[in-house]
Motif scaffolding. Structure first.
Motif, short mmCIF file in Angstrom:
data_model
loop_
_atom_site.label_atom_id
_atom_site.label_comp_id
_atom_site.label_asym_id
_atom_site.label_seq_id
_atom_site.Cartn_x
_atom_site.Cartn_y
_atom_site.Cartn_z
N SER A 25 0.84 -1.19 -0.01
CA SER A 25 -0.05 0.02 0.00
C SER A 25 0.76 1.22 0.07
CB SER A 25 -1.09 -0.14 1.33
OG SER A 25 -1.61 -1.04 1.42
N ARG A 27 -5.75 -0.93 4.05
CA ARG A 27 -7.00 -0.67 3.41
C ARG A 27 -7.15 0.95 3.42
NH1 ARG A 27 -11.22 -4.75 3.29
NH2 ARG A 27 -10.24 -6.82 4.32
N HIS A 28 -6.92 1.57 4.45
CA HIS A 28 -6.83 3.44 4.46
C HIS A 28 -6.03 3.73 3.60
CE1 HIS A 28 -5.80 7.00 6.23
NE2 HIS A 28 -7.30 7.35 6.35
N TYR A 50 -7.38 3.07 0.14
CA TYR A 50 -8.58 4.23 -0.27
C TYR A 50 -7.94 5.65 -0.71
CZ TYR A 50 -11.94 7.48 1.20
OH TYR A 50 -12.91 8.61 1.22
N HIS A 51 -6.83 5.93 -0.02
CA HIS A 51 -6.26 7.31 -0.32
C HIS A 51 -5.42 7.37 -1.54
CE1 HIS A 51 -7.92 9.58 2.71
NE2 HIS A 51 -7.75 8.98 3.65
N GLN A 86 -7.54 8.29 -4.40
CA GLN A 86 -7.76 9.77 -4.43
C GLN A 86 -6.32 10.23 -5.33
OE1 GLN A 86 -8.18 10.50 -0.36
NE2 GLN A 86 -10.28 10.67 -0.55
#
Length: 159
Positions: A17, A134-135, A138-139, A142
């Motif tokens: 990530s 996961r966070h 998610y970003h 973006q």
């Protein structure tokens, strides 16, 4: 899955990530990394900073069981310290190392304990451990969207 394999998987997810975040941040032109769109969005550096804070809070909670009190002034002061891409990426890497340390410390007998203090909804320790990765993803989406707003449709973490 045995706990050692689970820890390794969580650490791999965190590293992956962060790798995606870094690649996508670097794909945004440097002069656009603080640009906001529409008057209410955050810039790319701010988005990565949010991931760093979440990684640290998650790691701290996994190690201590303590959720820090939210302090907007302290947050703003700390964010101001990470005003360049180089500083932000160093913070990201450090926060991922903190997560990995916390993952190494997880005990099998505690994985299914439920807690609602971290984000306000009941989650198991294992779900919270996974939430940081996961966070970040998610970003990362973006950051991908910011790239498209700037005319770049490539997937940079595949290269």
């Amino acid at each position: 899955m045995e706990i050692a394999a689970l820890r390794e998987q969580l650490k791999k997810q965190a590293e992956w990530s962060a790798t995606c975040l870094e690649a996508d941040l670097l794909a945004i032109p440097e002069e656009k990394r603080t640009t906001t769109f529409g008057g209410c969005s955050r810039g790319a550096l701010s988005i990565v900073g949010d991931c760093c804070r979440t990684n640290e809070v998650t790691a701290n909670w996994l190690l201590t069981g303590v959720v820090p009190v939210r302090d907007p002034d302290a947050r703003a002061k700390r964010d101001a310290e990470y005003d360049t891409t180089e500083k932000m990426l160093a913070w990201l890497r450090h926060s991922v190392e903190q997560l990995k340390t916390a993952h190494d410390a997880m005990q099998e007998q505690n994985l299914l304990e439920t807690n609602s203090e971290v984000i306000g909804v009941p989650l198991t320790r294992l779900e919270i451990a996974d939430l940081a990765s996961r966070h970040m993803m998610y970003h990362d989406a973006q950051l991908n969207y910011i790239q498209t707003l700037l005319g770049d449709g490539a997937i940079h973490w595949l290269t």
